[in-house]
Scaffold this motif. Sequence first.
Motif, mmCIF file in Angstrom:
data_model
loop_
_atom_site.group_PDB
_atom_site.id
_atom_site.type_symbol
_atom_site.label_atom_id
_atom_site.label_comp_id
_atom_site.label_asym_id
_atom_site.label_seq_id
_atom_site.Cartn_x
_atom_site.Cartn_y
_atom_site.Cartn_z
ATOM 1 N N LEU A 130 -3.556 -2.240 -6.130
ATOM 2 C CA LEU A 130 -4.109 -2.792 -4.895
ATOM 3 C C LEU A 130 -5.377 -3.610 -5.179
ATOM 4 N N SER A 131 -6.219 -3.079 -6.076
ATOM 5 C CA SER A 131 -7.465 -3.794 -6.411
ATOM 6 C C SER A 131 -7.152 -5.150 -7.012
ATOM 7 N N PRO A 178 0.811 -1.229 0.000
ATOM 8 C CA PRO A 178 0.000 0.000 0.000
ATOM 9 C C PRO A 178 0.839 1.271 0.000
ATOM 10 N N LYS A 182 -8.716 2.389 1.253
ATOM 11 C CA LYS A 182 -8.735 1.097 0.586
ATOM 12 C C LYS A 182 -7.698 0.153 1.196
ATOM 13 N N TYR A 183 -6.582 0.754 1.614
ATOM 14 C CA TYR A 183 -5.504 -0.084 2.154
ATOM 15 C C TYR A 183 -5.970 -0.879 3.369
ATOM 16 N N ASN A 215 -3.862 2.499 -6.194
ATOM 17 C CA ASN A 215 -5.123 1.825 -5.896
ATOM 18 C C ASN A 215 -5.493 0.772 -6.926
ATOM 19 N N SER A 266 -9.013 -2.269 3.694
ATOM 20 C CA SER A 266 -9.647 -3.454 3.112
ATOM 21 C C SER A 266 -8.581 -4.443 2.679
ATOM 22 N N TYR A 267 -7.541 -3.866 2.099
ATOM 23 C CA TYR A 267 -6.442 -4.705 1.624
ATOM 24 C C TYR A 267 -5.839 -5.504 2.773
ATOM 25 N N TYR A 268 -5.596 -4.824 3.901
ATOM 26 C CA TYR A 268 -5.003 -5.533 5.044
ATOM 27 C C TYR A 268 -5.949 -6.587 5.608
ATOM 28 N N TYR A 287 -16.690 -4.800 0.656
ATOM 29 C CA TYR A 287 -15.713 -4.175 -0.235
ATOM 30 C C TYR A 287 -16.391 -3.610 -1.483
ATOM 31 N N MET A 343 -5.893 -7.463 -4.409
ATOM 32 C CA MET A 343 -6.977 -7.874 -3.512
ATOM 33 C C MET A 343 -7.853 -8.951 -4.146
#
Lengths: 342, 241
Positions: free
Chosen positions: A39-40, A31, A170-171, A36, A173-175, A242, A43
């Motif tokens: 990241l998506s 992140p 968003k990060y 982003n 959600s990522y975690y 999400y 994810m």
Amino acid sequence: MTPELKTPFSPRKNMGVVLAIIAIAFFIGLPLLKNNFLLSIVMEMFLLAYLGQTWNIFSGSTGLLSFGHAAFFGIGAYTSTILLLKFNLSPWIGMLVGGLLSACVGMAIAYLSLRYKVRGVFFALGALACSEFIRLLTLAWIPLTNGAQGIMIPWKGENLLMFAFGVRKKYLSYYVILIMLALCSYIAYKIKKSRLGYYLAAINGNEDAAEMLGIHALKYQVMTMGISTFLAAWAGTFYAQYYQHFEPDVIFGAMRNFNIIFPVVLGGSGTVLGPIVGAVILQGFEGIVRNIIPSNWYGVPRIFYGLILVILMMYMPGGIVNFVKRKLRHSSPEKKTSAGGK
Amino acid sequence: MSLLTLNNVSKNFGGLKALSDVSIDVEEGKITGIIGPNGSGKTTLFNVITGFMKPNGGDIIFDGKSILNLKPHEISNRGLGRTFQIVKIFGNLTVVENVMIGALHYTSHLAEARKEACRVLDFLNLSELSDVYGDALTISSRKQVEMARALTLKPKLLLLDEPGGGMNPTEVDELMGQLSKIKKSGITIVVIEHIMKAIMGVSDRIVAINYGKVIAKGTPKEVSMNEEVISAYLGDTVNVL
């Protein structure tokens, strides 16, 4: 002469640990790039790997193909979301409720099938039928599920306690999905290295022989289904929170079931790394193929994608991880691979 | 004292009487041999005892209690171990892991179970096979590993279904040595075997079965002299002893 117990730290194992730490550090730091889009994609890959891992916990170790795992994913999504919209219950709690509900349904399906010796293809078909049943139920039960339109979760702003992170955070959600994947893989690993894991391997190897060693096969199979489906439901809650929107055909469709199983089969079912490797490769291929082939060549990326998968499956039928393991076993000097008559 | 008693046990497959009114007493601490021609009901007898099949009539008493309505794993937990005529080795596990499974019954600690497995493998002189995968074993090794696996359960009674099938004479001798060793450690054995020389040599008592009926019981010598057994199975006394 007693054979020596395996040494806990071999050079090969050390290398594995180092690689794992590097990978984990990379994904924890991702992140920081503040990308982003990337990241998506990662994810999505994690979600694929996570669902695959939950499937792997049951089907990989028992050899029973659950062809309807999407049902449990869906139960998770619907349970936490309905509780959120009707009772304003935090999805964090909804996640647990969904997990328990999903585990109950999963265990009931496993119990009823295995109690009456429904095995092999019939077990797979039974699981698929149950998944279809739940899909049709969500379509028909409109007051509760909003039917085919699916459910939209209205945005009420960022709220950590309500599992709402939005685009700006968003990060987080990522975690969440990173931790979920790590936890699920850890559970899969722990099961494999425990009495339960050995019992499951024995039952998968030969059920009659396992029974004759005092193993209550049905009990352990149903238990494992419970763990697997409990975790699968969490993915549903994550998905709902999400994307903030979902509908039955996306959640339960045939494609969803396929996407749960495929990474595992490709990566190596029954291995802890299999679902992760499979998910990385599937997501990676898709990205690469889409980028190098002109966008107006409709369908061509899919053909390439399919072709590569066919080739992989032909030459590595047990999946990539099992293929590598076999290679390592053959090259390893300290282990015999075949025995003559004693 | 008898450890296992079968009272008039019957088993039908449709119109076929696989077992009819079989009554057997298995004495504690002894080796009981079961002989009979192919299809005489020997394996069916084992399947009925171990709960894989329900008998149509009769009672089975093990260690003072009826085990008639128990499932295989429950019967196994009472202290009854078994090997199979068609070996059922866990091909996906190594030999030591195969044998560990039984030991895990007493401990959830993997290292401890592995130690116990090594001890049993050592007891049967199978240590050198420890790290070989089950599906890479020869048939005779599979039979022996299956026996080791049943032993880690610390059974009171061990049922062996043709342990010598597919073995050469040297291996059969080795196997008979192992059986005597197991008997000495205090485990009662019931063994089905086709190799007459071996089973007559190692057994304390013999039960002969034909068409699902017990046709003779007694010491190996008595049974081998029995007219009915000779005509049903042995064919010629000259070949026997």
